[in-house]
Each structure stands twice: as C-alpha cells, then as structure tokens.
Motif scaffolding. Structure first.
Motif, mmCIF file in Angstrom:
data_model
loop_
_atom_site.group_PDB
_atom_site.id
_atom_site.type_symbol
_atom_site.label_atom_id
_atom_site.label_comp_id
_atom_site.label_asym_id
_atom_site.label_seq_id
_atom_site.Cartn_x
_atom_site.Cartn_y
_atom_site.Cartn_z
ATOM 1 N N THR A 1 -1.989 11.744 -2.196
ATOM 2 C CA THR A 1 -1.378 10.596 -1.526
ATOM 3 C C THR A 1 -0.575 9.728 -2.492
ATOM 4 O O THR A 1 0.574 9.385 -2.228
ATOM 5 C CB THR A 1 -2.474 9.718 -0.883
ATOM 6 O OG1 THR A 1 -3.422 10.567 -0.271
ATOM 7 C CG2 THR A 1 -1.880 8.801 0.145
ATOM 8 N N GLU A 2 -1.203 9.369 -3.615
ATOM 9 C CA GLU A 2 -0.540 8.426 -4.520
ATOM 10 C C GLU A 2 0.717 9.028 -5.151
ATOM 11 O O GLU A 2 1.700 8.334 -5.375
ATOM 12 C CB GLU A 2 -1.514 7.957 -5.603
ATOM 13 C CG GLU A 2 -2.638 7.067 -5.080
ATOM 14 C CD GLU A 2 -2.132 5.835 -4.324
ATOM 15 O OE1 GLU A 2 -1.323 5.074 -4.910
ATOM 16 O OE2 GLU A 2 -2.519 5.634 -3.166
ATOM 17 N N MET B 1 0.818 -1.207 0.000
ATOM 18 C CA MET B 1 0.000 0.000 0.000
ATOM 19 C C MET B 1 0.850 1.254 0.000
ATOM 20 O O MET B 1 0.391 2.320 -0.405
ATOM 21 C CB MET B 1 -0.908 0.012 1.231
ATOM 22 C CG MET B 1 -2.066 -0.953 1.125
ATOM 23 S SD MET B 1 -2.923 -1.040 2.698
ATOM 24 C CE MET B 1 -4.364 -1.984 2.227
ATOM 25 N N ALA B 2 2.089 1.130 0.480
ATOM 26 C CA ALA B 2 2.974 2.292 0.514
ATOM 27 C C ALA B 2 3.589 2.557 -0.863
ATOM 28 O O ALA B 2 4.243 3.570 -1.059
ATOM 29 C CB ALA B 2 4.066 2.084 1.554
ATOM 30 N N THR B 3 3.392 1.639 -1.813
ATOM 31 C CA THR B 3 3.929 1.839 -3.169
ATOM 32 C C THR B 3 2.850 2.474 -4.042
ATOM 33 O O THR B 3 1.673 2.465 -3.692
ATOM 34 C CB THR B 3 4.352 0.507 -3.816
ATOM 35 O OG1 THR B 3 3.175 -0.226 -4.169
ATOM 36 C CG2 THR B 3 5.196 -0.331 -2.888
ATOM 37 N N PRO B 4 3.247 2.993 -5.192
ATOM 38 C CA PRO B 4 2.246 3.646 -6.051
ATOM 39 C C PRO B 4 1.388 2.654 -6.851
ATOM 40 O O PRO B 4 0.779 3.054 -7.836
ATOM 41 C CB PRO B 4 3.088 4.507 -7.001
ATOM 42 C CG PRO B 4 4.499 4.351 -6.595
ATOM 43 C CD PRO B 4 4.604 3.175 -5.719
ATOM 44 N N LYS C 1 -6.496 1.618 -0.309
ATOM 45 C CA LYS C 1 -5.090 1.455 0.054
ATOM 46 C C LYS C 1 -4.834 2.103 1.414
ATOM 47 O O LYS C 1 -3.989 2.957 1.564
ATOM 48 C CB LYS C 1 -4.190 2.067 -1.017
ATOM 49 C CG LYS C 1 -4.053 1.174 -2.250
ATOM 50 C CD LYS C 1 -3.253 1.843 -3.330
ATOM 51 C CE LYS C 1 -1.769 1.844 -2.989
ATOM 52 N NZ LYS C 1 -0.995 2.540 -4.040
ATOM 53 N N LYS C 2 -5.622 1.701 2.382
ATOM 54 C CA LYS C 2 -5.480 2.257 3.729
ATOM 55 C C LYS C 2 -5.498 1.107 4.725
ATOM 56 O O LYS C 2 -6.136 0.086 4.496
ATOM 57 C CB LYS C 2 -6.647 3.191 4.049
ATOM 58 C CG LYS C 2 -6.736 4.402 3.149
ATOM 59 C CD LYS C 2 -5.764 5.495 3.555
ATOM 60 C CE LYS C 2 -5.883 6.664 2.576
ATOM 61 N NZ LYS C 2 -4.785 7.623 2.715
ATOM 62 N N LYS D 1 3.641 8.862 -2.796
ATOM 63 C CA LYS D 1 4.212 7.531 -2.558
ATOM 64 C C LYS D 1 5.483 7.260 -3.358
ATOM 65 O O LYS D 1 6.336 6.501 -2.907
ATOM 66 C CB LYS D 1 3.159 6.456 -2.833
ATOM 67 C CG LYS D 1 2.179 6.356 -1.664
ATOM 68 C CD LYS D 1 1.057 5.393 -1.896
ATOM 69 C CE LYS D 1 0.137 5.412 -0.670
ATOM 70 N NZ LYS D 1 -1.067 4.620 -0.872
ATOM 71 N N SER D 2 5.607 7.860 -4.538
ATOM 72 C CA SER D 2 6.831 7.594 -5.297
ATOM 73 C C SER D 2 8.007 8.437 -4.801
ATOM 74 O O SER D 2 9.136 8.201 -5.189
ATOM 75 C CB SER D 2 6.585 7.789 -6.793
ATOM 76 O OG SER D 2 5.923 9.005 -7.007
#
Lengths: 377, 310
Positions: free
Chosen positions: B74-75, A217-220, A374-375, B78-79
């Motif tokens: 948010t997304e 979830m921490a990845t895109p 994604k939480k 993340k990168s």
C-alpha cells in the motif's frame, strides 16, 4: 523516519496555530486565565464565620470567653440562643457554620483549673469553614486558660517569666508564611502548562472532520512522522508558556523560585512530550472534535486537577487512584515544579520523576502510533 | 496483459458492517486510459476509489496498481498515484503555494524540482495570480484546481479523482476537463468518478456501477448502442397528462422526464412518431414540438439503471 516529512507537518501545524485565532487563544490565553482564576479562587481567606453560642453557665467567665473568641475578624457572633433546637435550626438554614455550647459548670471548672467543659458543633457540609471555626475556638480557648492561670499566678506573686515552661515553636519550612498561594501556584503552573494537550487532541480530529486527513493518508507519510510532527509545534508553544507563565507568577504572586530555571525548562520539555503524547492518543481514537474535547477533559483536565496531588494529597487517595495518578504526567511534573520553585532541589532529587515522565511519553507515543492506522472508517 | 495494466482488479470486494459497498469488481485499466466511473449515489464509486488509494482495507479479492499488490504494498503504491478526495481537502489556512509545497515535501519531490513544478502547475491550473491567497478564500472551482495541482505535484502515473467537478460552476468545470484532457494526452492513467453524463462522454471507457456492482463497462458509444430503441423528444404544453397518454401507446418502451420535455424510447422512431402525433391531436393534447433525437449518455444511463431496478 523522514525529517523532511516531519518538518513539513510541523511547519504546517505552526502556520495553523498562528493563523487560526481560536487555536492561538486556546494555547496562549487559556493557561494564563486558568492560573488567575484558580490562584484567586483557591486562596480566598476564610473570615467572618458566623457562629451561635448557647451559654448554660451565664457567668462572668463564660461571657468573657465568648467575647474573646468573637473579638477578631475570624468568628462572628450571629446569635446567642437559649435552646439546642435553635442551633439546629440555624445550622439547617445555613445561618451559622458552627455553634459553641457552654456547660453550666464552665466557670467553676475553669477557675479551679480542672477543665473547660464545652461543646463545639460544626457544619459538616461545609468542612472548611467548620474546621476553621473549630481550630480558631480551640486556640482561643488555650489562650484564655493561659491568661486566667497567669492572672491567678500573678495574684500569687509568681514572676511572669516563669510562666511558660513549654516553648513549642512550630516552624514550617519552604513556605514560611504559610500563604496558601505560594504552595498552590507551582502546582497550578504545572497544570496550566499541560493545557496545549487539549489542542493537540483536537488537531487530529479537526483534520478528520475537514477531510484533510483523508488526503494525508493518501500520501506516503509515515504514521510516527505525522504524530510527532503534530506534537512538536505544541512543544514549542508549551516552552514559550513555560518561560512567560512562571516569570509572570514570580512577579505577580511574589512566589519564590529557588531552583535552576534551565533545569525547569528542560524538565518541562519532557513533561510536554509526555502530556502531548497523551493528547495525541485521544486524537487517534476520537472521530470528532467534540468527542476529543470531552474525552480530553475526562482524561487530561480533571485528573490533572484531582489526581496529580496539586490540591489533594496522593497519600490520601485509595490504592487504585494512587496507581492511576502514577500514570499521569501531571503527577510527576507537579512534584518537579514544587521542588524547583519552593525547595530548590536539583536533578539529584528530581531524576526519578524525570525518567518516569520520559517513559510515559515514549509509551504514549508508542500506543498512539500502534493504533493510528492510515485507513478510513 | 494484466501484468501491463495500470490497474487490475479481480473480484475486489469491500464490506462494511451491514452492506457490500463494492461487490466483486473485475476491471482492467490500461496505461493512459481515461476511465469514467458513473452510477447513482451510493453505488460504490467513492468506496472503489478509496480502496484503490489504499485508504480502506480490502475485504476480498485482489488489486494490482502500477504492478504492485495493493494489500501488500500500500505505502509503496501511494507515491505512484495521485488521489483527490470528493470533499475539499486542502489546508484552508495555508496559501495556494504553501499547500503545494506541503504535498511536494510529503511526496519527496526533489528540492531542486519543486520550484519549477510549482510554477508549471500554478500556470496549468490558472492559479498563478492567486498563489499567495489562502485556500479558504478561493472559489469552489479554484479549490478543486488547487487540489488537482497538489495531487499532480509528484507527477503520478495514475490519477484517482472522486467527483472532482461536483458543485463547480460550468465554466470551471470545462476548464477542469481541459486540464484532464491534457493529462490524458500526456499519457497519465486517470480514473474519474462523475455524476455528469457529458463528462462520462469524454472518457475513453465508462464503468457504470449499481449497488456495488459493475453492470456495464464499455466505451460511451457502445453504451449508447446498448440502449434498446430510438429516441423521440417531445415538448408538450402539459407534460403531466401527456406523459400518461404516451406511456400507454404501443411501441413506447420508456418515458424519461427532462424538466418539461419528455424523452420517449420507442422501438422505431420513424414508425411511431406519426402515430404519437395522431394520438396527441385526437386527445387535444397540444405540444410545442416533437422530433427524433439521438440517444445520449444520460438516457442510456437512466435506462440501464431502470432496468436494474426492475
């Protein structure tokens, strides 16, 4: 949607399936095992059903009749009783499954051709054996009467050829020998091919339990990429099963396959898409593998058994169950497999079911992607 | 200044059903800082890091990471960040190399860079000779280093590490921190939570959390200076009775236990040390040694927490 992300998840999942023994066993061995267990347990022939006879007539004719019905392997004379109470007692103890009560007027009426006064009692708690005994006695009774008439007519010097004015021939199509297996096995195959859905339901919960989902979830990565990426490997697995299991069933159980095998594979892929999407939904909502497994049994396995018309005709279900069965991929796929194995129909007949399967799959994936966040927590 | 900050939190709050895990956090972390997050279990360190990693919804407040709004983008954020969860979260059935490749692909590392980065990170983490080993078969320390390597594969500007060295042996712990120091030197912004005070001492700034709040946020030296009094280290033969004895004496502000040692915080070590010696001798409480000692992070930490609890 990034194909690169999709492939990364799919490849990772394939490596997991191959390297994790228990997953490998679940996806490849369990379908086989279940097919066997069900095929053999559901097709046991009924034989040697114990019955009791209460003969109030005690004539030559009634004795002959009793002999006649207990002659073969089907029914077995457990006891000749003298009173009705004894029958009840034997039924309650489970010693007999049916009882025949012969009326005092039996021989007179039979010989005069005016009737066949008798009563058959069956154990309603075990309807299969009871119904079997009932059918059996009824057809034996018919034969018996026929023979007596024939004897009488022969005695009156009527030629034997003239004796059968009605020639009723019952013919069953598609499964001419009426072996229960032939009818059941395509349905069973449709059920066991859906089993990888259990594994797919577990895989998200597995990642949740092992903390890998937190990292993911921490990845895109996109939600659909993750969910579809997890389904794809199980579609491959399902397709391998879809080749091996029917081939095996055709050889081992000697069941026919009258349709087009490539059509079967194509439609199986659509079915797998739909049922795996159902598994994914469960994975999205359940936090632990134990819960995912329990719910899979409740939503995939048991309804696959009872509501898809494999064993119990959908037409006989109450309205609400019929609606529910329409929402189950297994229902449509059972029709497809039976059609392809037994009747050998093509897409011209099966397209509505295929469209329905595809629609269900899309709907399920949509619901899963909608509710998968994604939480954490 | 906040627009340049790597991470800027303003009254960031996270509420769960029945508690406020993170309560109005205001922190501004500059690019290149090595920021330590300390505090007792349940203080809200993990929740804070998860919030920053975009894994939890914010209840109140705002956060900007790498110039982007956390709630809205948010997304995208993340990168830019590398997040390492507290629990081991790599794929056990995959080898070291396969794990790295998996995360490289998810973070869209250009194909032509993957090989070189993989090799460099394996070297960096000391995992080159284990690259074909399944993650499940690595030691605890190696697993942590693999997880760190995986979070570094996309060369993030910001690293969020949640107790990366908990449960790791001292040698691996030291190695892990050498890697962090190197990253720090190269300019990566790092936020690391830790239960170890020696690790907190290596940070450029330390935030002490208690019950969801940030109670102190300063450099390690400043934090040590905030503690009232000076320290005396006492090694009695019978620490239990000695503890009762010294706690009552005038000028003794606080007594902390370290195994059989007692650390006394006193208003003036020079003045109180002879007094304490006299009392111990008169009460026939024998001791192996007594000496003034510098106040460490640990004493400061415990003292600050105690003050919060009182």
């Amino acid at each position: 949607m990034s194909l690169r992300h999709l492939w990364a998840v799919t490849r990772k999942e394939i490596q997991h399936i191959i390297r994790d023994r228990s997953t490998l066993v679940i996806v490849f061995l369990t379908p086989f095992l279940l097919l066997f267990v069900f095929a053999y347990s559901l097709t046991v022939e009924i034989k040697h059903v114990p019955i009791a006879v209460l003969d109030f007539d005690r004539s030559e004719t009634s004795r002959q009749f009793v002999q006649r019905i207990t002659a073969g392997d089907d029914l077995e004379l457990y006891a000749q009783v003298a009173a009705l109470e004894e029958i009840e007692d034997l039924l309650l103890r489970g010693k007999i499954k049916a009882a025949l009560i012969i009326h005092p007027d039996f021989s007179r009426q039979v010989l005069s051709g005016s009737g066949m006064p008798m009563q058959i009692i069956i154990d309603g708690t075990e309807p299969e054996s009871g119904a079997f005994a009932l059918d059996n006695m009824a057809s034996r009774a018919e034969e018996f009467i026929e023979n007596i008439f024939a004897d009488q007519l022969v005695a009156l010097s009527v030629p034997a050829e003239a004796l059968k004015p009605i020639d009723l021939r019952i013919s069953t199509w598609y499964n001419p020998s009426l072996k229960p297996r032939v009818d059941l096995i395509p349905g069973l195959i449709s059920m066991v091919l859906g089993l990888p859905a259990l594994s797919v339901a577990l895989t998200l919960a597995h990642e949740r339990e092992h903390g890998t989902l937190e990292q993911l979830m921490a990845t895109p990565i996109g939600r659909t990429e993750l969910l579809v990426g997890k389904m794809l490997p199980y579609i491959f697995v399902g397709m391998i099963n879809a080749i091996i299991i029917p081939t095996f069933a055709i050889v081992w159980f000697r069941i026919p396959f009258n349709g087009n095998f490539f059509l079967f594979l194509g439609l199986t892929a659509i079915f797998l898409f739909a049922i795996l999407a159902m598994g994914i939904i469960i994975g999205v909502f359940m936090r632990t593998q134990a819960a995912a497994l329990a719910v899979s049994f409740l939503l995939i396995f048991f309804p696959g058994f009872f509501l898809t018309g494999i064993f119990f005709p959908i037409a006989a279900m109450p309205e609400i169950m019929r609606l529910e069965s329409l929402g189950l991929p297994g229902t449509h796929y059972a029709i497809i497999t039976r059609g392809l194995f037994l009747t050998g129909v093509g897409l011209d007949v099966l397209w509505p079911y295929s469209v329905m399967l595809f629609g269900l799959g899309l709907a399920f994936v949509g619901v899963a992607a909608l509710f998968f966040k994604k939480k954490l927590g | 200044m906040t627009s340049q900050a790597a991470i800027a939190l303003s009254s960031l709050t996270k509420e769960f059903k029945d508690n406020r895990a993170v309560d109005s956090l205001d922190i501004s972390i500059q690019p290149g800082e090595l920021f330590g997050l300390v505090g007792p279990d349940g203080a809200g360190k993990t929740t804070t890091l998860r919030l920053l990693a975009g894994l939890l919804d914010i209840t109140e407040g705002e956060a900007t990471i790498a110039g982007l709004d956390l709630a809205a983008e948010t997304e995208k954020i993340k990168s830019h960040i590398g997040y390492m969860a507290q629990e081991f979260s790599m794929y056990a059935e995959l080898s070291v190399e396969e794990n790295l490749l998996f995360f490289a692909e998810l973070y869209d590392v250009p194909v032509e860079h993957i090989q070189a980065r993989k090799e460099r990170l394996l070297e960096f983490a000391g995992l080159t000779e284990f690259k074909e080993r399944r993650a499940a078969h690595l030691s605890g320390g190696m697993q942590k280093k693999l997880a760190l390597a995986c979070t570094l594969i996309h060369e993030p500007q910001i690293l969020l590490l949640d107790e990366p060295t908990t449960g790791v042996d001292p040698v691996s712990r030291r190695e892990f921190w050498n890697i962090l120091t190197e990253l720090h030197i190269n300019g990566t912004t790092i936020i690391v939570s830790t239960p170890y005070m020696d690790e907190a001492d290596r940070c450029s700034r330390v935030g002490l959390m208690y019950a969801g709040r940030l109670i102190v946020c300063a450099s390690p030296q400043e934090i040590r200076q905030r503690v009232e009094g000076e320290m005396i280290e006492l090694r009695p033969e019978d620490w239990q009775s000695a503890r009762v004895l010294v706690a009552e004496l005038p000028g003794v502000l606080e007594v902390q236990n370290y195994g059989e040692r007692l650390h006394l915080l006193v208003d003036s070590a020079e003045k109180r040390l002879p007094e304490i010696e006299t009392v111990l001798r008169s009460k026939k409480a024998s001791y192996r040694s007594i000496r003034p000692a510098p106040t460490g992070m640990e004493e400061a930490f415990i003292s600050l927490i105690k003050r919060m609890e009182d």
